[in-house]
Design an enzyme around this catalytic site. Structure first.
Site, PDB file in Angstrom:
ATOM      1  CG  ASP A   1      -2.317   0.576   0.832  1.00 22.14           C
ATOM      2  OD1 ASP A   1      -2.184   1.746   0.199  1.00 22.14           O
ATOM      3  OD2 ASP A   1      -3.100   0.491   1.648  1.00 22.14           O
TER       4      ASP A   1
HETATM    5  C1  NOJ Z   1      -3.996   4.153   0.454  1.00 26.91           C
HETATM    6  C2  NOJ Z   1      -5.481   3.489  -0.295  1.00 26.91           C
HETATM    7  O1  NOJ Z   1      -5.389   2.759   1.366  1.00 26.91           O
HETATM    8  C3  NOJ Z   1      -5.340   2.166  -1.165  1.00 26.91           C
HETATM    9  O2  NOJ Z   1      -6.212   1.294  -1.438  1.00 26.91           O
HETATM   10  C4  NOJ Z   1      -5.094   3.173  -2.335  1.00 26.91           C
HETATM   11  O3  NOJ Z   1      -5.707   1.965  -3.630  1.00 26.91           O
HETATM   12  C5  NOJ Z   1      -3.788   3.732  -2.357  1.00 26.91           C
HETATM   13  N1  NOJ Z   1      -3.609   4.504  -1.397  1.00 26.91           N
HETATM   14  C6  NOJ Z   1      -3.498   4.324  -3.835  1.00 26.91           C
HETATM   15  O4  NOJ Z   1      -3.734   5.531  -3.892  1.00 26.91           O
END
Ligand code: NOJ
Length: 708
Positions: free
Chosen positions: A231
């Site tokens: 993530d």
């Molecule tokens: C953080 C989020 O938790 C995730 O789901 C997402 O894909 C990423 N940011 C990128 O935006």
């Protein structure tokens, strides 16, 4: 699509042509906001490998004006319609491919929905792992057949927004397997290309460096052959993440655009053998194999849009048909006193509430939908998209009212007195209320991602009560990210109908009007329990680490504790009636652990069909409609500590008035197994299973058994 073995043999050939710096470039993001997409890696010219484009999210393509705003995951789940869910996946995949996106960052099975106020539950499907598992499979297959790589996220046990980047989820092995890991088995079985490790710690170690999560569970036990990406900024160390099983770092820097944990740092770690060369090669092979698996080496378009200035691309085509069908078929009719609905050309209707109209400042007023000024059709955060347009309830009701000669009065704010004034002299009053949530980097009206409570926003209960006090035919329409407490008005005799309209996406009002006016009979079913009081769920957002995990989430808990819900899991009314008959149960499963070589999805025989259940369903009412017969299994006493019953099958039957159909449920070995922590295996217990088929988790019409 080709298979993993062929994809790996291509990847192995390609690997031999790559320099060490090519390899590092393939596993390391180019840095935050340093490319077109929310995540990007470096190209490798020698093998024709592109700069990979990774883009959110789970209900469509983020940061583009003109892509489709699909129904949210939780709303897709409430249709219980496998065909619509698959089509939604394939349409999202097609839009992503058109834009040159290689990896679309969804679907979501974590959060699963342990905590009813969890801010991102709506991005996923249901707190029931079986329903979520099926939705994961269909979505992933739909997306990948359209050519885009899916990304199952977030791995694992990221159930709340509060402290998500510091807390540890300490999950015992059984709850882990039987609830949280379950839908990831389905994802891996569906050949998902990638998995995103989550922000939180797992049993004390960061998820993105957890050997037990990534190496042991995902890659060894589940047999995952794709790659794990972090993530955004969830990576904490160079060596620990590499050796723990992470394969790609995103976005490659932290959000200050500094601090590169891989790139040159990984290259040094390999040089001084803190990370083996074979581990780096394995990362690259996994990433390349996923790229070959989805056929992206054959004339895939390159990303020409730019996330950081939202551009206009009209790529939705007919995909709105899927949104409308879901908006309609995901609606759950909770109350319908004396057949109040469908409406039949009423003389006058008052339409009340800010949720009845599009935000006067525009449907896309706030970044990532981080405000609540009009009708709610998705939550906020990285899982949101730009609405190409949004049909609000009032828009669609007006259109029908014109045809019917119905007079419309409105009060499109949430002021109770003004609402009552508008409603007083109308034949029918329709009050629209909502409840919103999202990702924790935005706080909306005091809700820091997670919801503060299970009440509607803007004093919605007072609005409903004020209207119902003056109008004997009050209909409540609710748009919500998850359950709400309905007690303040549910038994009010003036509230003649309650329409649970979920999070329907851009076609919201049209789908609602289809149900209000009887164009279709409601067929959505609750994908979670609606309780009488918030404490009945037994779970809440925690401060600090979370060690409160067991098997009894949502209806599993209500059953075990004998708590009467207001509306049970799987509940939903219809405009017609269905009868259930002729239960058959066949099959001779053998007791014992699942065996066989590990394949994507675990031991080979885990997915064998070991029993079949059928039931005859008849539409005995006056209009066509769809029914979702649900199969629940109770385990024999030899299997310790299980919930009284668990969903293990469903199907959606569309039946004309008077017609009958057969619901057929194929039980896989996993469906009859529990996780034996001693044996570390899925074990099918011996004894007598109860087999129930019914209209909801508490309306079981047919009962039988299966002896093992
Ligand atoms: C953080 C989020 O938790 C995730 O789901 C997402 O894909 C990423 N940011 C990128 O935006």
């Amino acid at each position: 699509m080709i298979d993993w073995d062929s994809a790996y043999s291509k990847a192995t050939t390609a690997l031999a042509k790559l320099s060490q710096s090519d390899k590092i470039g393939i596993v390391t993001g180019v840095g935050w906001q340093n490319g077109n997409c929310v995540g990007n890696t470096k190209a490798a010219g020698s093998i024709g490998y592109p700069s990979l484009c990774l883009q959110d999210g789970p209900l469509g393509v983020r940061y583009i004006q003109g892509a489709t705003a699909f129904a949210a995951g939780v709303h897709a789940a409430s249709t219980w319609d496998i065909d619509l869910i698959r089509e939604r996946g394939s349409f999202m995949g097609a839009e992503a491919k058109t834009l040159g996106i290689h990896v679309l960052l969804g679907p979501v099975a974590g959060p699963l929905g342990k905590i009813p106020t969890g801010g991102r539950n709506w991005e996923g499907f249901s707190p029931d792992p079986y329903l979520t598992g099926i939705a994961m499979k269909e979505t992933i297959e739909g997306m990948q057949e359209a050519g885009v790589q899916a990304c199952a996220k977030h791995f694992l046990a990221n159930e709340q927004e509060k402290n998500r980047e510091t807390m540890s989820s300490n999950v015992p092995d059984r709850a882990l397997h039987e609830l949280y890991l379950w839908p990831f088995y389905d994802a891996v079985k569906a050949n998902v290309a990638s998995v995103m490790c989550s922000y939180n710690k797992f049993n004390g170690t960061w998820a993105c460096e957890s050997d037990s999560l990534m190496n042991k569970l995902l890659k060894e036990e589940l047999g995952f052959r794709g790659y794990v990406l972090s993530d955004w900024n969830a990576q904490h160390t160079t060596v620990g993440s590499a050796n723990g099983g992470m394969d790609m770092t995103m976005p490659g820097t932290n959000f200050d655009k500094q601090n590169v944990l891989w790139g040159p740092a990984l290259q040094s770690a390999v040089q001084n053998r803190q990370v083996q060369q074979s581990r780096l090669d394995d990362m690259v092979k996994r990433i390349l194999a996923a790229w070959y698996l989805t056929g992206q080496d054959q004339g895939y378009p390159s990303a020409t849009f730019n996330s950081w200035r939202i551009e206009n691309r009209n790529i939705g085509g007919n995909h709105k048909d899927n949104v409308r069908a879901m908006a309609r078929d995901g609606i759950v009719l909770l109350k319908n006193k004396d057949g109040a609905l469908p409406l039949n050309k009423p003389k006058s209707i008052a339409v009340i509430g800010s949720d009845a109209i599009v935000d006067p400042k525009g449907a896309n007023n706030c970044v990532d939908r981080g405000c609540n000024g009009g009708t709610l059709a998705m939550g906020w955060g990285s899982g949101s998209v730009e609405f190409p347009y949004l049909i609000a309830p009032l828009d669609a009701i007006r259109t029908q009212a014109q045809k019917d000669g119905t007079t419309i009065t409105t009060s499109t704010n949430d002021n109770a007195q003004q609402g009552a004034n508008a409603a007083r002299n109308a034949d029918i009053a329709i009050v629209c209320i909502n409840s919103d949530s999202g990702e924790g980097y935005i706080t909306v009206e005091g809700n820091a991602g997670d919801r503060n409570n299970l009440d509607p926003w803007h004093n919605g209960n007072d609005l409903v009560k004020a209207v119902a006090a003056v109008n004997k035919k009050t209909i409540v329409v609710i748009h919500s990210v998850g359950p709400l407490i309905l007690e303040p008005y549910i038994d009010d005799p003036n509230v003649i109908a309650v329409v649970w309209a979920g999070l329907p996406g851009q076609e919201s009002g049209n789908g609602l009007a289809d149900i209000l006016y009887g164009v279709a009979s409601p067929s959505g079913k609750l994908p979670y329990t609606i309780a009488k009081k918030a404490s009945d769920y037994g779970t809440q957002v925690v401060n600090g680490d979370d060690s409160t995990w067991d098997l009894f989430v949502d209806y599993r808990r209500f059953d075990q504790q004998n708590i009467e819900p207001r509306f049970e899991f799987g509940f939903g009314l219809s405009y017609t009636n269905f009868t259930y008959a002729d239960l058959t149960v066949s099959g001779t499963p053998t007791a014992g652990p699942a065996t066989g070589p590990t394949q994507p999805g675990g031991p080979a025989d885990l997915w064998d069909v070991v029993a079949t259940v059928t039931a005859k369903i008849t539409n005995s009412g006056g209009v066509a409609g769809a029914k979702v017969p649900q199969l629940y299994i109770g385990y024999p006493a030899s299997a310790p500590g299980l919930p009284p019953k668990q969903l293990r099958g469903f199907s959606k039957l569309k039946l004309e008035a008077g017609a009958s159909g057969t619901a057929k449920f194929e039980l896989k070995r996993r469906d009859l197994s529990y996780w034996d922590t001693g044996k570390r295996a899925w074990v099918l217990p011996s004894g007598e299973f109860t087999v129930s088929v019914g209209a909801s988790s508490r309306d079981l019409r047919l009962k039988g058994s299966l002896k093992v």
